[in-house]
Design a protein around this motif. Sequence first.
Motif, PDB file in Angstrom:
ATOM      1  N   GLN A   1      48.226  25.703  65.642  1.00  0.00           N
ATOM      2  CA  GLN A   1      48.209  24.144  65.545  1.00  0.00           C
ATOM      3  C   GLN A   1      48.600  23.626  67.152  1.00  0.00           C
TER       4      GLN A   1
ATOM      5  N   THR B   1      45.705  21.673  69.291  1.00  0.00           N
ATOM      6  CA  THR B   1      45.905  20.295  69.437  1.00  0.00           C
ATOM      7  C   THR B   1      45.732  20.074  71.016  1.00  0.00           C
TER       8      THR B   1
ATOM      9  N   ARG C   1      44.140  14.257  65.894  1.00  0.00           N
ATOM     10  CA  ARG C   1      45.796  14.845  65.702  1.00  0.00           C
ATOM     11  C   ARG C   1      46.175  14.859  64.314  1.00  0.00           C
TER      12      ARG C   1
ATOM     13  N   LYS D   1      46.830  17.953  61.834  1.00  0.00           N
ATOM     14  CA  LYS D   1      48.205  18.087  61.088  1.00  0.00           C
ATOM     15  C   LYS D   1      48.037  18.178  59.544  1.00  0.00           C
TER      16      LYS D   1
ATOM     17  N   GLU E   1      41.536  10.013  69.396  1.00  0.00           N
ATOM     18  CA  GLU E   1      42.598  11.258  69.611  1.00  0.00           C
ATOM     19  C   GLU E   1      43.604  11.090  68.655  1.00  0.00           C
ATOM     20  N   GLN E   2      44.218   9.981  68.182  1.00  0.00           N
ATOM     21  CA  GLN E   2      44.970   9.975  67.193  1.00  0.00           C
ATOM     22  C   GLN E   2      44.343  10.521  65.678  1.00  0.00           C
TER      23      GLN E   2
END
Length: 320
Positions: free
Chosen positions: A287, A291, A21, A25, A17-18
Amino acid sequence: MPVATSPEQNVSEVEIEQAIRSGIKRYFDDCRARIPTFIDRHFHYPGAIATNQMALGWDMLRAPINLLWAPVYALVCLLKILVPKRTGLMWLHSLANHVPAGLTTRVQQHISHLILVDLLNNGQQSSILEGYLIAALEQVYERHTCKPVDHQRFSTLIEPLVADALSQYRMTRTASADITNSILCTVLGAFAFQKFTPGGIGLGVVLATMLATTLAAHDFILGETLGSWYYSWFPPEPSLATMASVMVAVMGSLAAFAAFSGVIFDPAQAAVGLHRRRLNKLLDHLQRDVTISTQSSFRPKDLFVARILDMFDMIKTGLL
């Protein structure tokens, strides 16, 4: 955004998940960095001329239809606000939600294509967001496994969000044209007729009344001079046919101007930063939606401002 399924247990969902993201970004940061170049290329001269020359052709017909349809759409928006969302009335809200804001013009389609290709995909025809996500995920997977990343789910998630956001952006073109016409009618009415005409309907009523006064004075039994003096104090009521024909002529003229107004107002909006703020807001909402895997949340305020001006115009002329 739902995380990809880990091929091995030692790749945690938190890491995945990180990584997703982080990829999202980086992608949207790069999109934002392209906004100044995009605006200079398509909304400043000479690019603004190339962008708006698409109005030649069928847009000359679509623009009058959109302008005439705007009061109807304003009534629909008012209906959605005033009618409560109760069980027995949900069908009415559902019907109102299916009423279109107007016809999509070639200029709108062209600008949507430019945003999709030049801004979102950096000149490529296919989505490049997946590449950012895959690169971010591969950095995580390389530490734990050599198996490839399954990224099929990203396409099915991203495409509808982008399509809906671009649809909302297209409607801002019609809304901007409506706002421009309202300002033009107000200025024209104030300086040419010393009347407050907040829109095409108000301007049409003023011109229809002037035409009816001129015709009545011409046929006055004591002569045109005395007729002009008399009807300046007691203006005649224009007939329905006169009112309709003048209003259609005014709306058609305004629509013809609106079809090409972008040549003048796109550089003006670019100079004061409106295009930049609008595109940044589009990217911010995209975004957020990508997300958290939600529905498109991009709803520009131009649409509401244009409809408020339409309703005010109808209230001023007594149609509401």
